[in-house]
Enzyme design. Sequence first.
Site, PDB file in Angstrom:
ATOM      1  N   ASP A 163      10.396   0.008   4.074  1.00 45.43           N
ATOM      2  CA  ASP A 163       9.522  -1.180   4.605  1.00 45.43           C
ATOM      3  C   ASP A 163       8.942  -2.066   3.577  1.00 45.43           C
ATOM      4  OD1 ASP A 163       6.810   1.380   5.090  1.00 45.43           O
ATOM      5  OD2 ASP A 163       8.045   1.018   3.693  1.00 45.43           O
ATOM      6  N   ASP A 191       8.872   3.499  -0.936  1.00 43.44           N
ATOM      7  CA  ASP A 191       8.082   3.103   0.212  1.00 43.44           C
ATOM      8  C   ASP A 191       7.023   1.976   0.035  1.00 43.44           C
ATOM      9  OD1 ASP A 191       7.450   4.325   3.325  1.00 43.44           O
ATOM     10  OD2 ASP A 191       5.786   3.241   2.439  1.00 43.44           O
ATOM     11  N   HIS A 242       1.871   9.955   3.467  1.00 47.10           N
ATOM     12  CA  HIS A 242       0.445   9.638   3.339  1.00 47.10           C
ATOM     13  C   HIS A 242      -0.740  10.934   3.591  1.00 47.10           C
ATOM     14  CE1 HIS A 242       0.837   5.665   2.981  1.00 47.10           C
ATOM     15  NE2 HIS A 242       1.641   5.276   4.178  1.00 47.10           N
ATOM     16  N   HIS A 258       4.077   1.322   1.060  1.00 51.81           N
ATOM     17  CA  HIS A 258       3.023   2.041   1.198  1.00 51.81           C
ATOM     18  C   HIS A 258       2.592   2.829   0.175  1.00 51.81           C
ATOM     19  CE1 HIS A 258       3.826   0.300   5.117  1.00 51.81           C
ATOM     20  NE2 HIS A 258       2.813  -0.453   4.885  1.00 51.81           N
TER      21      HIS A 258
HETATM   22  C1  LIG Z   1      -6.226  -0.486   7.329  1.00 53.06           C
HETATM   23  C2  LIG Z   1      -6.237  -0.337   8.842  1.00 53.06           C
HETATM   24  N1  LIG Z   1      -7.299  -0.610   9.448  1.00 53.06           N
HETATM   25  N2  LIG Z   1      -7.103  -0.518  10.619  1.00 53.06           N
HETATM   26  C3  LIG Z   1      -7.983  -0.622  11.655  1.00 53.06           C
HETATM   27  C4  LIG Z   1      -5.926  -0.277  10.712  1.00 53.06           C
HETATM   28  C5  LIG Z   1      -5.109  -0.212  12.139  1.00 53.06           C
HETATM   29  C6  LIG Z   1      -5.071  -0.361   9.711  1.00 53.06           C
HETATM   30  N3  LIG Z   1      -4.052  -0.208   9.167  1.00 53.06           N
HETATM   31  N4  LIG Z   1      -3.294   0.699   9.426  1.00 53.06           N
HETATM   32  C7  LIG Z   1      -1.873   1.129   9.130  1.00 53.06           C
HETATM   33  C8  LIG Z   1      -1.014   0.363   8.654  1.00 53.06           C
HETATM   34  C9  LIG Z   1       0.133   0.342   8.127  1.00 53.06           C
HETATM   35  C10 LIG Z   1       0.493   1.872   8.016  1.00 53.06           C
HETATM   36  C11 LIG Z   1       1.954   2.030   7.494  1.00 53.06           C
HETATM   37  C12 LIG Z   1       2.352   3.482   7.468  1.00 53.06           C
HETATM   38  C13 LIG Z   1       3.834   3.490   6.473  1.00 53.06           C
HETATM   39  O1  LIG Z   1       4.586   3.030   6.745  1.00 53.06           O
HETATM   40  N5  LIG Z   1       3.728   4.338   5.416  1.00 53.06           N
HETATM   41  O2  LIG Z   1       4.782   4.430   4.648  1.00 53.06           O
HETATM   42  C14 LIG Z   1      -0.238   2.653   8.647  1.00 53.06           C
HETATM   43  C15 LIG Z   1      -1.399   2.353   9.113  1.00 53.06           C
HETATM   44 ZN   LIG Z   2       5.375   2.666   4.600  1.00 56.07          ZN
END
Ligand SMILES: Cc1nn(C)c(C)c1/N=N/c1ccc(/C=C/C(=O)NO)cc1
Ligand SMILES: [Zn+2]
Length: 370
Positions: free
Chosen positions: A268, A180, A143, A182
């Site tokens: 994931d 992945d 990311h 995401h």
């Molecule tokens: C949208 C959103 N909005 N909010 C407030 C929040 C807290 C949001 N999600 N955050 C995230 C959700 C999932 C990941 C996974 C990362 C990974 O495993 N990458 O490979 C990272 C951040």
């Molecule tokens: Zn991921």
Amino acid sequence: MATGYLYHELFGWHDTGTNAGLFPADHRAGIQPFQHFENAETKRRIHELVVVSGVIDRLTRLEPRKATDEEILLVHTEEHLARIEAGSEQPKGGDSGDGLSPFGPGGIEIGRLAAGGMIEATAAVVEGRVDNAYALIRPPGHHAEPDTGMGFCMFGNLAIAARAVRRTHGVERIAVLDWDVHHGNGTQKTFWEDPDTLTISLHQDRVFPPDSGHVTERGAGAGLGYAVNVPLPPGTGTGGYLSAFDRVVAPAIDRFRPDLILVASGFDANATDPLSRQALTSSSYRAMTERLLDLAATHCDGRLAMSHEGGYNPVYVPFCGLAVIEALAGVTDPLSDPYEPIFGGMAGLDLQPHQTAVLDRVVPLLDDIH
Ligand SMILES: Cc1nn(C)c(C)c1/N=N/c1ccc(/C=C/C(=O)NO)cc1
Ligand SMILES: [Zn+2]
């Protein structure tokens, strides 16, 4: 088959704190403290299963090193590197850019080790010291965009390694597959206008980053057509993923004829992951790895290197990671995954019409790959 394997205990010391990675503990909101979703446990447990299963004895152990500023700046801006350096000097550490990606004091050194670890693994493959490699590194990277970290990622480990071996070893055409769950937004953005780097992302539709990874995101300028996105519907199991592989990934790589294949390998998309809604099992990852080995043998003398990304269920992710590493190493007596009958035995894991509909939109776009 010589398979390189890179892991270091320091990856387990990357400190992501106790806000579960998403929301800080706050008793007034009923939010209890808990370890970050992106914590050391899944990586340590993959490593321990690799050791306890005996597969470690069939691997060539590789050692990480710290990526230099110059190597990090192959992808990132001076400002991003400065942000991480500044946070790393703070008594309680800092964040990589989105408030969800914390690191502890001195944390940049572990970030450098992750990026340098993927450089070492990729260089070992390119130099022929091993046929393929798995870099079990942390923090993750896919990311991280040139100007910011995000989604638990500090530096674009795989992107940095790709540019590093291009510079030191003259590797020209690099195909990157991101499985992945995401979207691999950071890698995609880094190579957005680069026709020599094909980025293919198989991900759950719009799970993270929000509103990212659409079929219509295809690259720009000379790079138009060299970013391929396959946003699979929630609930997609082995049938949908292997159809995506056979109808999109393999044809795209066949058209591209890479000199090297890299994988952003998160687990994931497994059926038990807390941060997604896909339904893969260890046999899904084994099958995808075997397909990639065939593609690498066809196009680039087997050159294939994988960079660890996400995967958050500490019970099941180890079996997914082991399956990939066993396949890379050509293990003919793999450990049996006790959970496979449970998670792989559910209904609906074969290819579904609404998944085919997504693939039908992507397949014609591959004609722009030359
Ligand atoms: C949208 C959103 N909005 N909010 C407030 C929040 C807290 C949001 N999600 N955050 C995230 C959700 C999932 C990941 C996974 C990362 C990974 O495993 N990458 O490979 C990272 C951040
Ligand atoms: Zn991921």
